[in-house]
Every structure is written in C-alpha cells, then in structure tokens.
Motif scaffolding. Structure first.
Motif, PDB file in Angstrom:
ATOM      1  N   ILE A  16      49.636  43.463 -33.709  1.00  0.00           N
ATOM      2  CA  ILE A  16      50.274  42.316 -34.365  1.00  0.00           C
ATOM      3  C   ILE A  16      50.942  42.817 -35.645  1.00  0.00           C
ATOM      4  CG2 ILE A  16      49.847  40.074 -35.448  1.00  0.00           C
ATOM      5  CD1 ILE A  16      47.335  39.946 -33.545  1.00  0.00           C
ATOM      6  N   SER A  17      52.181  42.434 -35.837  1.00  0.00           N
ATOM      7  CA  SER A  17      52.951  42.957 -36.978  1.00  0.00           C
ATOM      8  C   SER A  17      53.415  41.848 -37.901  1.00  0.00           C
ATOM      9  CB  SER A  17      54.167  43.748 -36.489  1.00  0.00           C
ATOM     10  OG  SER A  17      53.776  44.911 -35.800  1.00  0.00           O
ATOM     11  N   LYS A  26      60.501  46.497 -41.529  1.00  0.00           N
ATOM     12  CA  LYS A  26      61.525  46.654 -40.495  1.00  0.00           C
ATOM     13  C   LYS A  26      61.010  46.219 -39.127  1.00  0.00           C
ATOM     14  CE  LYS A  26      62.066  51.046 -41.619  1.00  0.00           C
ATOM     15  NZ  LYS A  26      62.623  52.423 -41.630  1.00  0.00           N
ATOM     16  N   ARG A  27      61.791  45.393 -38.470  1.00  0.00           N
ATOM     17  CA  ARG A  27      61.402  44.926 -37.141  1.00  0.00           C
ATOM     18  C   ARG A  27      61.356  46.082 -36.144  1.00  0.00           C
ATOM     19  NH1 ARG A  27      61.231  39.693 -35.029  1.00  0.00           N
ATOM     20  NH2 ARG A  27      61.161  39.638 -32.746  1.00  0.00           N
ATOM     21  N   GLU A  28      62.226  47.089 -36.334  1.00  0.00           N
ATOM     22  CA  GLU A  28      62.221  48.260 -35.441  1.00  0.00           C
ATOM     23  C   GLU A  28      60.865  48.963 -35.477  1.00  0.00           C
ATOM     24  OE1 GLU A  28      64.548  47.675 -37.689  1.00  0.00           O
ATOM     25  OE2 GLU A  28      66.565  48.179 -36.959  1.00  0.00           O
ATOM     26  N   VAL A  29      60.255  49.006 -36.661  1.00  0.00           N
ATOM     27  CA  VAL A  29      58.941  49.634 -36.782  1.00  0.00           C
ATOM     28  C   VAL A  29      57.902  48.837 -35.991  1.00  0.00           C
ATOM     29  CG1 VAL A  29      57.082  50.217 -38.386  1.00  0.00           C
ATOM     30  CG2 VAL A  29      59.454  50.691 -39.005  1.00  0.00           C
ATOM     31  N   ALA A  30      57.983  47.510 -36.077  1.00  0.00           N
ATOM     32  CA  ALA A  30      57.046  46.664 -35.326  1.00  0.00           C
ATOM     33  C   ALA A  30      57.164  46.934 -33.832  1.00  0.00           C
ATOM     34  CB  ALA A  30      57.317  45.194 -35.633  1.00  0.00           C
ATOM     35  N   ASN A  31      58.396  47.046 -33.348  1.00  0.00           N
ATOM     36  CA  ASN A  31      58.610  47.362 -31.936  1.00  0.00           C
ATOM     37  C   ASN A  31      58.060  48.744 -31.598  1.00  0.00           C
ATOM     38  OD1 ASN A  31      59.940  44.908 -31.510  1.00  0.00           O
ATOM     39  ND2 ASN A  31      61.914  45.773 -32.104  1.00  0.00           N
ATOM     40  N   SER A  47      54.823  43.118 -29.182  1.00  0.00           N
ATOM     41  CA  SER A  47      55.766  42.328 -28.396  1.00  0.00           C
ATOM     42  C   SER A  47      56.406  41.290 -29.309  1.00  0.00           C
ATOM     43  CB  SER A  47      55.042  41.638 -27.242  1.00  0.00           C
ATOM     44  OG  SER A  47      54.087  40.713 -27.754  1.00  0.00           O
ATOM     45  N   SER A  48      57.445  40.631 -28.825  1.00  0.00           N
ATOM     46  CA  SER A  48      58.153  39.655 -29.669  1.00  0.00           C
ATOM     47  C   SER A  48      57.237  38.510 -30.095  1.00  0.00           C
ATOM     48  CB  SER A  48      59.361  39.096 -28.910  1.00  0.00           C
ATOM     49  OG  SER A  48      58.951  38.510 -27.683  1.00  0.00           O
ATOM     50  N   THR A  49      56.257  38.162 -29.253  1.00  0.00           N
ATOM     51  CA  THR A  49      55.335  37.075 -29.602  1.00  0.00           C
ATOM     52  C   THR A  49      54.261  37.517 -30.594  1.00  0.00           C
ATOM     53  OG1 THR A  49      54.000  37.619 -27.651  1.00  0.00           O
ATOM     54  CG2 THR A  49      55.667  35.894 -27.401  1.00  0.00           C
ATOM     55  N   ASP A  50      54.129  38.823 -30.785  1.00  0.00           N
ATOM     56  CA  ASP A  50      53.119  39.347 -31.715  1.00  0.00           C
ATOM     57  C   ASP A  50      53.722  39.792 -33.050  1.00  0.00           C
ATOM     58  OD1 ASP A  50      50.961  38.901 -30.069  1.00  0.00           O
ATOM     59  OD2 ASP A  50      51.080  40.867 -29.103  1.00  0.00           O
ATOM     60  N   ILE A  51      54.965  39.381 -33.304  1.00  0.00           N
ATOM     61  CA  ILE A  51      55.623  39.702 -34.573  1.00  0.00           C
ATOM     62  C   ILE A  51      55.788  38.422 -35.385  1.00  0.00           C
ATOM     63  CG2 ILE A  51      57.726  40.572 -35.671  1.00  0.00           C
ATOM     64  CD1 ILE A  51      58.159  42.370 -33.258  1.00  0.00           C
ATOM     65  N   LEU A  52      55.237  38.415 -36.582  1.00  0.00           N
ATOM     66  CA  LEU A  52      55.373  37.270 -37.480  1.00  0.00           C
ATOM     67  C   LEU A  52      56.268  37.675 -38.648  1.00  0.00           C
ATOM     68  CD1 LEU A  52      54.565  34.397 -38.351  1.00  0.00           C
ATOM     69  CD2 LEU A  52      52.622  35.400 -39.567  1.00  0.00           C
ATOM     70  N   GLU A  53      57.425  37.038 -38.734  1.00  0.00           N
ATOM     71  CA  GLU A  53      58.352  37.320 -39.841  1.00  0.00           C
ATOM     72  C   GLU A  53      58.062  36.343 -40.967  1.00  0.00           C
ATOM     73  OE1 GLU A  53      62.378  38.280 -39.100  1.00  0.00           O
ATOM     74  OE2 GLU A  53      62.051  38.677 -36.971  1.00  0.00           O
ATOM     75  N   LEU A  54      57.659  36.880 -42.098  1.00  0.00           N
ATOM     76  CA  LEU A  54      57.278  36.038 -43.226  1.00  0.00           C
ATOM     77  C   LEU A  54      58.497  35.457 -43.919  1.00  0.00           C
ATOM     78  CD1 LEU A  54      54.533  37.419 -42.730  1.00  0.00           C
ATOM     79  CD2 LEU A  54      54.244  37.503 -45.200  1.00  0.00           C
ATOM     80  N   GLY A  55      58.416  34.177 -44.223  1.00  0.00           N
ATOM     81  CA  GLY A  55      59.486  33.526 -44.966  1.00  0.00           C
ATOM     82  C   GLY A  55      59.138  33.427 -46.439  1.00  0.00           C
TER      83      GLY A  55
END
Length: 433
Positions: free
Chosen positions: A109-110, A225-230, A235-243
């Motif tokens: 999870i990222s 960086k989202r690339e690092v999370a990938n 997976s896309s559902t395990d990435i939380l982008e903080l606002g």
C-alpha cells in the motif's frame, strides 16, 4: 632565363610558387572564418553578461550543495496532529480487513503526495494505531530515502526483528536471516520516503520477506512519485494520493502552534492568523512552519509583518519550507527542470490547459524532437512526469481517456517577476504547483 639553365627547373619553380600562393590564400580564408566565429561567440557572451546584469543574476560560489534527506522514525504524538482522520481510517481498513487473511502474498500500500503534504505523519499515525499494533505480530519502520541501499535497509529490518545490531555485511546472509525471522509471523513493514524507480533493487528484499510469513502481512510505502508506488508493487486500488488539508483543518493545525501558551486568543491576532492560515493553501508543512514561527511573536505588528511579507522572504520559515521542496526539484531529470521553472511566469491561481503549456514549452525550445518521437509526445511525457511527482495540483481529466487536460496551480498571493526572485530560490520560487 640564363642560357645554361635547364628548362625543367624553371617549370618546377613556377609550380612551387603557384602551390605556395594557393596555400596562403586558403590559410587566409580559414583565419577569416575562425575570426568571424570568435566574434559571434564574443557577441553571445556579451549578450549573456548584459542579461545577467539586467536581471541581477548572481554567480554561485562552487557547487550547489544537495539538500539532505531527513531521517524519520515511527514515534509521534498523535494529540498534536490535526486532520487526516479519514485517510487514516482508509489505510487501517486496508491493512487489517478480514480479507487480508485470505491473501497469501503481502500487499503493498502506497501513500503518494508532494513534499510536506503529510505522508510520513499519516504513516506514523497508522503505525502507532492500537488496532494495527494488535493485528500485526511484528511492526518494522525503515527510513529509506535516496539512494536505495539494499544492505542498509536489510540491516535496519534485521535490527528491528532481533532488537539489536547484527554483524552481517553480505546481502545474501542478511536476507537469509530475515527470512528465518519472519517465518510464521504476520508483519507490517513501513518504508518511508522511497525514491527508487528500479524494481530489481526491491525484488530481492521483497522475496525474502514474503517467504514463510503469515497471510495478511503488509508493506506500507510513502513516496512523492506514483511511478515509485507502481515499482514497489502497488496496484491502482492500493495507492492513496494525499490531498491538501481543508481550511478548517489547516487553521486548527496552525492555531494549535501559533497560540500555544498564550492565555487567550486575541481577536486581532486571530483575524490576522486566519488570513495567514489561508495563505498556507492547505499544506501541513506551511501551517506547521508559520504556526511555530508565530508561537513566540505576541504583537499584532509582528503577525501583520508575516502576513504582508512574501513567505519565502521570512528567514526563519525559508529553511524549513524549502528543504523538502529542493529534494523534489533536485530529483527532476535535467531536461525537465526548464519546463517546470517556466511555470513561474504564470500568476496566482492561473488555470491553463495541458496542450497549451506543452506548446509554450516547444516555443521556448525546451523540448527536442527525436528520430522516434515528436516534440508534442515528449512534452506530454514531461507533463505527466511532473504531475506524477506532485508538482501540479487540481487536475481536470478528460471523461473519455482520463488524460489530464488542465490544472490550477498553487502559488503565492502575488505574482512575482522572475527577475525579482529571492536569491536563495531563483529556481523554485513557485514550488509546489
């Protein structure tokens, strides 16, 4: 010609003279050509010097020192944290949900977001949550930073598992020992501040950790960086982008620090303080920095001075605010930096379209056409890369293909001409966007 002189010698002299004359003329032409080139170079240098003087650019002494990465730990005082309750609830649920027990391999999870947005703080809150502590038999915190040193990270994991430093120095021996210790356990490994985009460096550690561990084990990664999370396997559902924080959350965080040890909130100070909190634009780092700065200032004049000054001109705030932003800027590939810096010409809250910005980059000569790729495609890749690194905010996406079509930039209150940038931050005056 003398009577006794041989005719062939005369012909040879004439030929020699002609060859010598041709050589001289060619040498003169070459010298003239090089002289014109030198003159053009001198003119260009004079032009550069003239522009330097016009814009008051300063020459730096020696090499620019790269900012240091801050070392983080898991310890936190949760009572001092404002906001992020919803985000924390989401992450905890992803970590300890009932379906976790059915998953044989650990999920990654990222938490993704710009510098200063609160990724590490959120990870600390989750790490110290009572439910998380009860669910996982072992919790491990590692501050990764840059570079991604596999041996150092493995040593940190091993030390956390054993409780003391080990003498192992070879990666093979370290991974074997880690594999033994996690066997039959459910663990949570937090990898904070990850920058590495080479998945092969992570694979060896990941494989050692997942062998023999109980179902439900988890990796929690924080990165800009989202690339690092990938790359880390999210997976896309395990990435939380903080606002950003809401205005109320930002004010709560700011006021908690700014009014600490003050007997009561002076109405004049509170009114000014709310205006200062608005300038933080929901960025936790800015709210904490300015709140801490005003903690020891008690007069209205001092608060008004902070409100009316450009935030980067406040010496006490400058070092704390710029340090994490410099890290993101230095991580940019060289060819992307001019594209990002160009955005400083736009005024506050300027909304622009993706394709328009790319065309402006092309007009400035920032993009290069290659044999296999047109400039527009190169510009699109550059834009997406900047967006993935959280340099841009507030996207509007195309309904059909999900492509970012425009964005609203986050800047300071007043647009500042490039030639008036404060000297320490010529290159990142409007970071973040």
């Amino acid at each position: 010609m003398k009577v006794n002189e041989h005719p062939r010698k005369t012909i040879k002299k004439v030929c020699s003279f002609m060859i010598f004359s041709c050589f001289c003329f060619r040498e003169v032409r070459l010298r003239s050509h090089f002289a014109r080139k030198i003159q053009k170079l001198n003119d260009r240098i004079n032009g550069i010097v003239s522009e330097k003087n016009t814009f008051d650019f300063k020459l730096s002494e020696g090499e620019t020192k790269r900012p240091e990465h801050k070392i983080t730990v898991s310890v936190i005082d949760a009572t001092e944290i404002k906001g992020r309750e919803t985000d924390k609830g989401k992450i905890v649920k992803m970590l300890v949900s009932e379906s976790s027990d059915q998953e044989p391999a650990p999920r990654t999870i990222s938490l993704v977001g710009m510098g200063g947005i609160g990724k590490t703080t959120l990870a600390q809150l989750v790490y110290n949550d009572h439910e998380v502590g009860t669910y996982f038999g072992k919790r491990i915190w590692v501050c990764v930073s840059d570079p991604f040193d596999e041996i150092r990270i493995a040593n940190a994991i091993l030390e956390a598992l054993v409780g003391s430093a080990q003498d192992l120095i070879e990666l093979q021996a370290l991974l074997e020992r880690i594999q033994e210790l996690v066997s039959g356990k459910r663990f949570l490994l937090v990898l904070d501040d990850v920058w590495n985009e080479d998945s092969t460096k992570w694979e060896q550690l990941k494989n050692s950790l997942k062998r023999g561990c109980l179902p439900g084990s988890r990796f929690l990664v924080t990165t800009r960086k989202r690339e690092v999370a990938n790359c880390m396997g999210s997976s896309s559902t395990d990435i939380l982008e903080l606002g950003l924080l809401s205005p109320d959350e930002c004010w709560s965080l700011f006021s908690q620090l700014a009014f600490f040890e003050k007997n009561s909130r002076d109405r004049d100070l509170e009114e000014t303080g709310r205006k200062i909190a608005e300038r933080c634009k929901g960025l936790p780092l800015a709210a904490k920095t300015l709140g801490s700065l005003l903690r020891f200032k008690r007069s209205r004049a001092e608060w008004e001075s902070v409100l009316n000054n450009h935030v980067w001109e406040i010496e006490e705030a400058e070092s704390k605010l710029l340090a994490p932003l410099w890290l993101s800027y230095h991580d940019l590939p060289t060819e992307m930096r001019p594209c990002f810096l160009y955005c400083a010409v736009f005024p506050r809250d300027y909304t622009f379209k993706r394709d328009t910005l790319i065309k402006l980059w092309m007009a400035q000569g920032f993009l290069r056409e290659t044999q296999n790729q047109e400039m527009e495609a190169t510009g699109g890749e550059c834009f997406e890369a900047l967006a993935a690194r959280s340099f841009f905010q507030d996207f509007e996406k195309d309904e059909h293909d999900g492509r970012i079509i425009q964005l609203k930039e986050i800047t300071e209150q007043k647009p500042t001409p490039v030639y008036r940038l404060p000297k320490p931050i010529y290159s990142i005056q409007y970071q973040p966007y």
